[in-house]
Motif scaffolding. Structure first.
Motif, short mmCIF file in Angstrom:
data_model
loop_
_atom_site.label_atom_id
_atom_site.label_comp_id
_atom_site.label_asym_id
_atom_site.label_seq_id
_atom_site.Cartn_x
_atom_site.Cartn_y
_atom_site.Cartn_z
N ALA A 48 4.81 12.01 2.33
CA ALA A 48 4.46 13.29 1.71
C ALA A 48 5.72 14.13 1.49
N PHE A 49 6.59 14.16 2.48
CA PHE A 49 7.86 14.89 2.33
C PHE A 49 8.76 14.22 1.28
N GLY A 50 8.66 12.92 1.17
CA GLY A 50 9.42 12.21 0.13
C GLY A 50 8.99 12.63 -1.26
N ILE A 51 7.69 12.82 -1.43
CA ILE A 51 7.17 13.32 -2.72
C ILE A 51 7.70 14.73 -2.95
N GLY A 52 7.67 15.56 -1.92
CA GLY A 52 8.20 16.91 -2.05
C GLY A 52 9.67 16.90 -2.42
N ARG B 125 0.83 -1.21 0.00
CA ARG B 125 0.00 0.00 0.00
C ARG B 125 0.87 1.26 0.00
N ASN B 126 1.94 1.27 0.76
CA ASN B 126 2.84 2.42 0.80
C ASN B 126 3.54 2.64 -0.54
N ILE B 127 3.99 1.55 -1.17
CA ILE B 127 4.62 1.66 -2.49
C ILE B 127 3.62 2.19 -3.50
N LEU B 128 2.41 1.69 -3.47
CA LEU B 128 1.35 2.16 -4.38
C LEU B 128 1.06 3.63 -4.13
N ALA C 27 -0.21 10.75 0.98
CA ALA C 27 -0.55 10.69 2.40
C ALA C 27 -1.94 10.09 2.63
N LEU C 28 -2.85 10.31 1.70
CA LEU C 28 -4.19 9.71 1.84
C LEU C 28 -4.15 8.20 1.69
N ILE C 29 -3.32 7.71 0.81
CA ILE C 29 -3.30 6.28 0.51
C ILE C 29 -2.36 5.51 1.43
N ALA C 30 -1.27 6.12 1.85
CA ALA C 30 -0.25 5.42 2.63
C ALA C 30 -0.85 4.79 3.89
N GLY D 298 1.21 9.00 -6.09
CA GLY D 298 1.52 10.39 -5.78
C GLY D 298 2.44 11.00 -6.82
N LEU D 299 3.47 10.27 -7.21
CA LEU D 299 4.40 10.76 -8.23
C LEU D 299 3.72 10.92 -9.58
N VAL D 300 2.94 9.92 -9.98
CA VAL D 300 2.29 9.96 -11.29
C VAL D 300 1.22 11.06 -11.34
N ILE D 301 0.34 11.10 -10.37
CA ILE D 301 -0.75 12.09 -10.39
C ILE D 301 -0.19 13.50 -10.21
N GLY D 302 0.80 13.66 -9.34
CA GLY D 302 1.44 14.96 -9.18
C GLY D 302 2.09 15.42 -10.48
N SER D 303 2.72 14.51 -11.20
CA SER D 303 3.35 14.84 -12.48
C SER D 303 2.31 15.21 -13.53
N VAL D 304 1.19 14.52 -13.52
CA VAL D 304 0.11 14.84 -14.47
C VAL D 304 -0.43 16.24 -14.19
N VAL D 305 -0.62 16.58 -12.93
CA VAL D 305 -1.07 17.92 -12.57
C VAL D 305 -0.04 18.95 -13.03
#
Length: 148
Positions: free
Chosen positions: A89-93, A6-9, A78-81, A14-21
């Motif tokens: 979340a900070f890792g995504i940042g 779940r954390n890997i997903l 953070a919602l899915i983890a 997060g990376l994919v959707i953030g990149s799409v945005v």
């Protein structure tokens, strides 16, 4: 679902959707605030060569793309983890910030934009996305049957 999966997903989404945005805002921004006359934005070389033509208004959407892409990516993560929500979340940042640092070496953007972008668009937005995700109430659904 196991916590690790779940954390890997969560990180991947997060990376994919953030990149799409991020890309969506970059593409939309070019329509709303067109590049300067004579600027070639179709390639990295053309963009690098014409960066001196850009005005402050041309940097609005790149900043918004970086900030909102990071925010949405961190929020989704953070919602899915299953655990360590703020850390992820900070890792995504940090991942988006690494992209911003690399970009600052590849494109000769003005110093004011690079500083603003690196200071305000990544870690603060990751914190905000993580905090918001932690505040959203989560309703637990019990799928086990009660015996009569």
């Amino acid at each position: 679902m196991k916590k690790a999966i779940r954390n890997i997903l969560a990180i991947l989404l997060g990376l994919v959707i953030g990149s799409v945005v991020n890309m969506g805002l970059i593409m939309t921004g070019a329509d709303l605030i067109p590049p300067p006359e004579g600027a070639d934005v179709t390639s990295m070389e053309g963009l690098r060569a014409s960066m001196h033509l850009f005005e402050a208004k041309n940097f609005v959407f790149p900043f918004l793309a970086h900030a909102l892409g990071t925010f949405v990516g961190a929020l989704i993560t953070a919602l899915i983890a299953a655990s360590f929500k703020m850390r992820f979340a900070f890792g995504i940042g940090a991942a988006f910030m690494l992209g911003g640092i690399i970009n600052s070496f590849l494109l000769p953007a003005p110093s004011w934009f690079i500083v603003l972008d690196l200071v305000a668009a990544y870690i603060p937005m990751a914190w905000l996305g993580g905090k918001l995700a932690m505040e959203i109430p989560r309703k637990k659904i019990n799928l086990t049957r009660k015996k009569p």
